[in-house]
Design a protein around this motif. Structure first.
Motif, PDB file in Angstrom:
ATOM      1  N   ASN A  59       0.824  -1.219   0.000  1.00 29.55           N
ATOM      2  CA  ASN A  59       0.000   0.000   0.000  1.00 29.55           C
ATOM      3  C   ASN A  59       0.852   1.261   0.000  1.00 29.55           C
ATOM      4  OD1 ASN A  59      -2.339  -1.538   0.080  1.00 29.55           O
ATOM      5  ND2 ASN A  59      -2.456  -1.533   2.316  1.00 29.55           N
ATOM      6  N   GLU A  65       1.511   4.218  -3.245  1.00 27.58           N
ATOM      7  CA  GLU A  65       1.302   5.662  -3.103  1.00 27.58           C
ATOM      8  C   GLU A  65       2.398   6.457  -3.808  1.00 27.58           C
ATOM      9  OE1 GLU A  65      -1.189   7.445  -1.625  1.00 27.58           O
ATOM     10  OE2 GLU A  65      -2.256   5.534  -1.452  1.00 27.58           O
ATOM     11  N   LYS A 122      -3.402  -3.356  -6.784  1.00 27.48           N
ATOM     12  CA  LYS A 122      -2.348  -2.347  -6.700  1.00 27.48           C
ATOM     13  C   LYS A 122      -1.046  -2.819  -7.349  1.00 27.48           C
ATOM     14  CE  LYS A 122      -4.337  -0.114  -2.665  1.00 27.48           C
ATOM     15  NZ  LYS A 122      -4.150   0.341  -1.273  1.00 27.48           N
TER      16      LYS A 122
END
Length: 819
Positions: free
Chosen positions: A434, A438, A460
């Motif tokens: 995660n 970003e 992702k």
């Protein structure tokens, strides 16, 4: 009998002595008759022969050997010939190390993703597992030694594996849990079979007459040797009656005496013993012939290269968004993840191999042509959170065009003797994904683990390469696929569900006390997901390539199918085409489709190949519990050719004449099975399928503890000493886990917590015998001083009876992990 002349010259005691090990790994020798010891060694994916003190826990190092990819990895190759070739290399190394029997391959089904030993097993599908195992067995045995297919049978959980009773209906047993063994024995001609620890429908597998006599010997005509799993003998005479030749390891002659006494008192006919001796002698004499000439050393580099070839063909590309792979030259690549520094390349337990070479990812990057700008660990492999590691990883990722992220399960999560607690990737790795997303969305993850895991973060990732446990050469194989030097051709040999709650055995895994109920019946893996219409993340048989393939021109005959595959892409590649069969009739419940054949073809761009997959005796059969044999239902059958179980490219039907057997089922009583929605079957419906009441699944806490009860049950023992000992074990496990000694904590669970009391005698090489164990049980059941006196008295007798020499083999004092 083949060796009747030798057997006639043997004393009863000599014949009985052959039925148990000489020590931890060798059989008994009888010098006056020219009967030598043979050596058995672990070896599903590499030889584990220990040079020093023997143990079955993987504690002491073994002689260096090539560490090939594990069975869970090899299965993704969908290449029977490759499995056979790997077997040939394993067999050659076994000969060099003077190993007569190589303990593998394992063909137990992947009933649940949480089963701790899944990394050692091929698939959730018996046909695929059986074919690959048969190829590997042929390869191993081409050198004159024996393979040993294991663990026979329905050994599908690690918790309480030495005492759990598996409750399964006969049809499911035959179609799902025995078919791989049937193929391995009939087509692979395995000379040896290893019986499992567990019970099957009320009887230990090693003593189960239906399994060992009716099916293995009479139906399959197996004339080889059955060996117990280490410490897996419960009643030695009952095992002999069932046709078990060899009990391992040694019991210092104790069970030999039981055999002799049983013959003398008429409980056992000497002819039964003679048959077992004859089969064991055949194994001994046939496998020692190869050692008459000095063995040549194997070529370490050649075998290492073979390990790399196997890995390259078995690694699976699961996601390739925007064609992020293969990596483009000149792109700046950041390598992140603890598994890049120290690879997960094999499982933990009895199959641990001491590799001849171990390729390092970071070192290999230098010669791969990749523009690597640096490495960061990113996370602690054992799950401890560390924000500094994440911050450094993100700082590096910001500078890169692409992030190569190496993630997976650690060595203590996937280990023999223990089942996984959940299906998740450690939370610290998910948090890292995660955080990296970003700062850089171009993430390619390399996943290393031996079984299915949940992947909630897959959206992702732009690329996902599943390396499984790819052996000592796996790191370089991975890089060659990432850079495009190799076109990936692996396809999943198991389904990846979205979440664990979706799995068919979710409500019935594992069995916690006495038994485990296989209520889902034949609906395991894709058989369940496809029939019940449950969405999955990645279906059985799925795998991407850097090229594309077109299927066309299907032709179905009574003998099989032919069709054409064309490489419609721009690079050469291999495609694993799969044959599935479904029955249009609804009279007998079945999965929507079942794998009945496969083949793998290599094609250059623009080239086509005509592919033939023949039908065989397993294509249309089902097991009828009324006639007690294999039957064919007369019906239309849907013939499906697919790139995966969910990607059917060609389809046609064929009418097949049946055998006229009666329908064994009352449809009204089996609604879950007829719908395929069998993940939460009621006990009443399961009993209707079984044909009898299910046994009580919980311990009777009012009874004294006995031989087959476990140390874990001391929690309710009558003796306070035993209860204190139980809580000491519990505390030790908790404390060691808390301070980070997780491997040692696991060892306690494997070798103490779930060990039946009989293991104290069966696994200590004569350090303790059964009469001494009787004293231990007295202590456990509340008679401390009486029991202690009994232990000391029986110990004194045992030492005296062996003239003070006492123990044949005291190199191990327990067993948590086994072959």
């Amino acid at each position: 009998m083949k060796y009747n002349d030798i057997i006639q010259n043997m004393t009863l005691e000599e014949k009985a002595s052959l039925m148990s090990g000489k020590d931890f790994w060798q059989t008994v020798d009888i010098e006056r008759l020219g009967i030598n010891s043979i050596f058995l060694a672990d070896g599903p994916h590499g030889i584990r022969k220990q040079a020093e003190a023997a143990d079955h826990l993987g504690l002491n190092p073994s002689i260096e050997a090539t560490c090939f990819p594990t069975a869970a990895t090899v299965a993704n190759s969908w290449n029977e010939e490759l499995g056979q070739k790997m077997g040939e290399y394993l067999g050659k190394e076994a000969v060099v190390q003077k190993v007569n029997v190589l303990l593998g391959p394992g063909v137990n089904m992947k009933r649940s993703p949480l089963a701790g030993r899944n990394f050692e097993y091929f698939s959730e599908d018996p046909y695929l597992a059986g074919k690959l195992a048969a190829g590997m067995i042929r390869g191993i045995q081409s050198h004159g030694i024996s393979a040993c297919v294991k663990h026979f049978a329905v050994n599908n959980q690690e918790e309480r594996r030495m005492s759990i009773d598996t409750i399964v209906d006969e049809r499911t047993l035959r179609e799902i849990y025995l078919t791989a063994f049937e193929i391995a024995i009939k087509e692979g001609k395995s000379k040896t079979v290893m019986s499992a620890y567990n019970m099957l429908n009320g009887a230990y597998t090693n003593e189960n007459l239906h399994l060992m006599r009716d099916i293995l010997r009479d139906e399959w005509n197996f004339d080889g040797v059955v060996v117990t799993d280490w410490g897996g003998s419960n009643d030695r005479v009952a095992g002999l009656l069932a046709g078990n030749e060899l009990e391992m390891p040694t019991t210092a002659g104790e069970t030999n005496k039981e055999i002799v006494e049983s013959i003398r008192n008429g409980k056992l006919k000497e002819g039964v013993l003679d048959e077992c001796v004859d089969r064991l002698l055949d194994l001994i004499f046939s496998t020692e012939e190869v050692f008459r000439e000095p063995a040549k050393e194997f070529d370490v580099e050649e075998h290492h290269q073979m390990a790399q070839v196997v890995a390259e063909e078995s690694i699976v590309l699961l996601k390739n968004e925007e064609n992020i792979l293969p990596l483009k030259k000149g792109k700046k690549v950041a390598v992140i993840g603890d598994f890049a520094k120290e690879a997960r390349y094999q499982g933990a337990g009895s199959s641990i191999v001491n590799p001849t070479v171990l390729v390092n990812t970071l070192e290999s990057l230098e010669g791969s042509g990749s523009n690597c700008i640096g490495f960061e660990q990113g996370f602690d492999r054992y799950g401890k959170k560390n924000n500094k590691l994440v911050d450094r990883a993100c700082a590096l990722a910001k500078k890169a065009d692409i992030v190569l992220l190496y993630i997976g399960l650690d060595e203590v999560t996937e280990a023999e003797g223990l089942d996984r607690k959940n299906m998740t990737i450690p939370e610290n790795q998910i948090e890292l994904v995660n955080a990296l997303h970003e700062v850089n969305p171009n993430i390619v993850a390399v996943l290393s683990c031996g079984a299915a895991v949940e992947l909630p973060f897959v959206n992702k990732l732009k690329g996902l390469l599943h390396a499984y446990l790819s052996g000592q050469a796996g790191a370089l194989a991975i890089l060659r696929i990432l850079t495009g030097d190799v076109n990936p051709s692996g396809k999943l040999a198991e389904t990846y569900p979205i979440q664990y709650e979706d799995t068919p055995a979710y409500h019935q895994f594992p069995g916690k006390e006495i038994s485990v109920e296989y209520r889902e019946g034949p609906f395991i893996g894709y058989r369940y997901y496809d029939t019940a219409k449950v969405d999955v993340l990645y279906p059985f048989g799925f795998g991407l390539s850097y090229t594309t393939f077109r299927y066309s021109e299907l032709c179905v005959s009574k003998d099989g199918v032919t069709f054409t595959i064309t490489n419609t892409g721009e690079v050469a590649g291999s495609e694993a085409a799969q044959l599935y069969v479904g029955c249009a009739s609804e009279a007998i419940f079945r999965p929507k489709k079942e794998l009945k054949g496969f083949t793998k073809v290599y094609l250059h761009p623009g080239d086509s190949a005509t592919v033939t997959i023949p039908f065989d005796d397993k294509t249309f059969r089902y097991f009828n519990v009324v006639t007690n044999k294999w039957e064919i239902e007369e019906a239309e059958y849907i013939i499906m050719i697919g790139a995966s179980s969910a990607d059917i490219r060609l389809e046609e039907s064929i009418f097949v004449e049946g055998t006229g057997a009666p329908n064994p089922y009352d449809k009204e009583k089996l609604p879950a099975y007829y719908s395929g929605k069998a993940n939460d079957v009621s006990v009443e419906e399961f009993e209707a399928l079984l044909g009898y009441k299910v046994p009580v699944a919980t311990w009777d806490r009012t009874k004294p503890l006995g031989y087959n009860d476990t140390i874990a049950q001391c929690q309710y023992a009558r003796g306070s000493f035993a209860r204190i000992a139980y809580w000491m074990v519990e505390f030790s496990h908790w404390f060691l886990w808390k301070i980070g000694k997780k491997s040692t904590a696991n060892l306690i669970m494997m070798s103490v917590y779930h060990m039946p009391f009989r293991g104290m005698a069966r696994m200590t090489g004569g350090l303790m015998n059964m009469p001494m164990l009787d004293g231990v049980l007295m202590i456990v059941n509340g008679q401390f001083f009486k029991g202690l006196r009994h232990v000391l008295r029986e110990r004194k007798k045992m030492v005296k009876s062996t003239n003070g020499k006492g123990i044949i083999n005291t190199t191990t004092s327990g067993k948590g992990e086994v072959s």
